[in-house]
Design a protein around this motif. Structure first.
Motif, mmCIF file in Angstrom:
data_model
loop_
_atom_site.group_PDB
_atom_site.id
_atom_site.type_symbol
_atom_site.label_atom_id
_atom_site.label_comp_id
_atom_site.label_asym_id
_atom_site.label_seq_id
_atom_site.Cartn_x
_atom_site.Cartn_y
_atom_site.Cartn_z
ATOM 1 N N THR A 170 0.836 -1.196 0.000
ATOM 2 C CA THR A 170 0.000 0.000 0.000
ATOM 3 C C THR A 170 0.875 1.252 0.000
ATOM 4 O O THR A 170 2.096 1.196 0.148
ATOM 5 C CB THR A 170 -0.906 0.001 1.228
ATOM 6 O OG1 THR A 170 -0.090 -0.001 2.412
ATOM 7 C CG2 THR A 170 -1.803 -1.229 1.237
ATOM 8 N N GLY A 171 0.212 2.411 -0.149
ATOM 9 C CA GLY A 171 0.946 3.671 -0.142
ATOM 10 C C GLY A 171 1.654 3.920 1.167
ATOM 11 O O GLY A 171 2.754 4.491 1.197
ATOM 12 N N THR A 172 1.051 3.481 2.274
ATOM 13 C CA THR A 172 1.682 3.667 3.587
ATOM 14 C C THR A 172 2.980 2.885 3.682
ATOM 15 O O THR A 172 3.985 3.386 4.199
ATOM 16 C CB THR A 172 0.722 3.215 4.703
ATOM 17 O OG1 THR A 172 -0.525 3.901 4.563
ATOM 18 C CG2 THR A 172 1.312 3.512 6.064
ATOM 19 N N MET B 238 5.703 4.579 1.210
ATOM 20 C CA MET B 238 5.778 6.032 1.095
ATOM 21 C C MET B 238 7.219 6.554 1.073
ATOM 22 O O MET B 238 7.492 7.565 0.421
ATOM 23 C CB MET B 238 4.994 6.699 2.229
ATOM 24 C CG MET B 238 5.446 6.392 3.614
ATOM 25 S SD MET B 238 4.370 7.231 4.811
ATOM 26 C CE MET B 238 5.079 6.658 6.349
ATOM 27 N N ILE C 235 8.594 5.920 -2.479
ATOM 28 C CA ILE C 235 7.834 6.780 -3.385
ATOM 29 C C ILE C 235 8.315 8.219 -3.269
ATOM 30 O O ILE C 235 8.506 8.919 -4.274
ATOM 31 C CB ILE C 235 6.324 6.673 -3.087
ATOM 32 C CG1 ILE C 235 5.786 5.330 -3.578
ATOM 33 C CG2 ILE C 235 5.562 7.814 -3.751
ATOM 34 C CD1 ILE C 235 4.339 5.083 -3.221
ATOM 35 N N PHE C 236 8.528 8.670 -2.049
ATOM 36 C CA PHE C 236 8.993 10.046 -1.850
ATOM 37 C C PHE C 236 10.383 10.238 -2.454
ATOM 38 O O PHE C 236 10.644 11.245 -3.121
ATOM 39 C CB PHE C 236 9.029 10.377 -0.364
ATOM 40 C CG PHE C 236 9.498 11.773 -0.065
ATOM 41 C CD1 PHE C 236 8.606 12.841 -0.103
ATOM 42 C CD2 PHE C 236 10.827 12.032 0.242
ATOM 43 C CE1 PHE C 236 9.028 14.132 0.153
ATOM 44 C CE2 PHE C 236 11.260 13.324 0.499
ATOM 45 C CZ PHE C 236 10.358 14.374 0.454
ATOM 46 N N VAL D 52 1.870 8.782 -9.314
ATOM 47 C CA VAL D 52 1.934 7.827 -8.206
ATOM 48 C C VAL D 52 0.582 7.141 -8.008
ATOM 49 O O VAL D 52 0.505 5.910 -7.868
ATOM 50 C CB VAL D 52 2.379 8.530 -6.913
ATOM 51 C CG1 VAL D 52 2.210 7.612 -5.712
ATOM 52 C CG2 VAL D 52 3.831 8.970 -7.019
ATOM 53 N N ASP E 136 -8.215 10.430 -1.443
ATOM 54 C CA ASP E 136 -6.865 10.082 -0.991
ATOM 55 C C ASP E 136 -6.230 11.248 -0.235
ATOM 56 O O ASP E 136 -6.263 12.399 -0.680
ATOM 57 C CB ASP E 136 -5.989 9.701 -2.182
ATOM 58 C CG ASP E 136 -4.650 9.130 -1.738
ATOM 59 O OD1 ASP E 136 -4.610 7.937 -1.426
ATOM 60 O OD2 ASP E 136 -3.664 9.886 -1.697
ATOM 61 N N LEU F 169 -2.998 10.565 1.850
ATOM 62 C CA LEU F 169 -1.586 10.336 2.134
ATOM 63 C C LEU F 169 -0.666 10.878 1.051
ATOM 64 O O LEU F 169 0.273 11.632 1.348
ATOM 65 C CB LEU F 169 -1.327 8.842 2.336
ATOM 66 C CG LEU F 169 0.129 8.458 2.636
ATOM 67 C CD1 LEU F 169 0.592 9.105 3.935
ATOM 68 C CD2 LEU F 169 0.280 6.944 2.707
ATOM 69 N N MET F 170 -0.889 10.508 -0.202
ATOM 70 C CA MET F 170 0.038 10.896 -1.260
ATOM 71 C C MET F 170 0.075 12.407 -1.501
ATOM 72 O O MET F 170 1.151 12.993 -1.611
ATOM 73 C CB MET F 170 -0.279 10.140 -2.549
ATOM 74 C CG MET F 170 0.145 8.698 -2.508
ATOM 75 S SD MET F 170 1.921 8.563 -2.159
ATOM 76 C CE MET F 170 1.958 7.123 -1.104
ATOM 77 N N LEU G 200 1.933 13.913 1.317
ATOM 78 C CA LEU G 200 3.358 13.567 1.310
ATOM 79 C C LEU G 200 4.119 14.332 0.229
ATOM 80 O O LEU G 200 5.260 14.764 0.454
ATOM 81 C CB LEU G 200 3.513 12.056 1.083
ATOM 82 C CG LEU G 200 4.921 11.464 1.109
ATOM 83 C CD1 LEU G 200 5.498 11.550 2.515
ATOM 84 C CD2 LEU G 200 4.904 10.019 0.635
#
Length: 273
Positions: free
Chosen positions: A114-116, A119, A122-123, A141, A206, A208-209, A212
């Motif tokens: 998952t994105g969590t 992260m 991804i960052f 993303v 969404d 989180l993304m 972030l």
């Protein structure tokens, strides 16, 4: 009809009514509180006023955040639908070893990672590509995370489309892209509509993304800006939150109703043979 059957039906109706009442309370709060001069955490008949909307208009980020949400949702939906349609058509028509295994692995990994959990990489990837504080970075993303499920849904629609239609198009000299555009896409339109609404709903909500990857408040979507409608002590500003929540929910609900009425929602399809 005996007494036991009557009692069973009454009990079932009572249970369903209680469940519907429980889930309808938040919707009643969302419908009434924006028009209440003294918003409360409980749902009640409002002392009608439009002042809360004026307070929302005075907020420098509220309306701009809705525009940013539209940009992110529209961009991600366009990419997801286009790429998923091309990939689904290729996976449906081209026979390659391990095709189905590859699709299931992609779907499984997109559910597990998952994105969590991802992260940090991804960052770092977005930072190295100079996509921090960019709507494009968030769109790419989110598109990558949603594509496997979208391909899985659209492949089922494409599988159910008779190949005889495409063969007839090829006889008249149509290229594969022309066949996809003029023959396959009109047939799998309900699937495309389903994937579009699903993508928009996922991106619209969404948090989180965007939180972030976006640093500038002027670029933040509504899901992030709503987080700022609290006082320094952590108390919610109910006037802002309720009014903004109502406006925030209307675009997705409206799109859902339009697409549901026009095409209906199915997660499998094509033409029944």
């Amino acid at each position: 009809m005996n007494v036991r059957e009557v009692l069973r039906r009454i009990g079932l109706a009572t249970f369903i009514s209680v469940v519907l009442g429980f889930f309808s309370l938040p919707l009643l709060w969302l419908a009434f509180t924006p028009f209440d001069s003294e918003p409360q955490i409980s749902a009640s008949l409002p002392d009608f006023t439009l002042h809360n909307f004026q307070v929302l208009m005075d907020n420098p980020y509220a309306l701009a955040s809705l525009r940013n949400s539209i940009i992110l949702a529209a961009g991600a939906a366009a990419l997801v639908v286009t790429c998923a349609a091309l990939a689904a058509y290729a996976l449906s028509r081209v026979r390659i070893p391990g095709r189905d295994v590859l699709l299931y692995v992609l779907l499984l990994l997109s559910s597990i990672i998952t994105g969590t959990a991802a992260m940090v990489p991804i960052f770092l990837l977005a930072f190295n590509l100079n996509l921090i504080d960019s709507h494009l970075g968030v769109i790419l993303v989110l598109t990558g995370g949603l594509l496997p499920a979208a391909i899985f849904v659209l492949k089922d629609f494409t599988d159910a489309t008779p190949t005889s239609y495409e063969e007839a198009a090829r006889v008249f000299g149509a290229t594969p892209l022309q066949t996809l555009r003029h023959v396959v896409v009109p047939v799998i339109r309900p699937g495309l509509a389903t994937v579009t609404v699903w993508t928009v709903a996922q991106v619209w909500g969404d948090f989180l993304m965007p939180f972030l990857l976006l640093r500038d408040p002027d670029k933040a979507p509504a899901s992030v800006i709503m987080y700022t409608f609290y006082t320094e002590g952590g108390q919610p500003d109910l006037a802002l939150i309720s009014t903004f929540s109502l406006l925030y929910s209307l675009p997705v609900v409206g799109m859902y109703l339009f697409v549901s009425r026009r095409y209906g929602f199915r997660f499998h399809g094509g033409i029944k043979r």
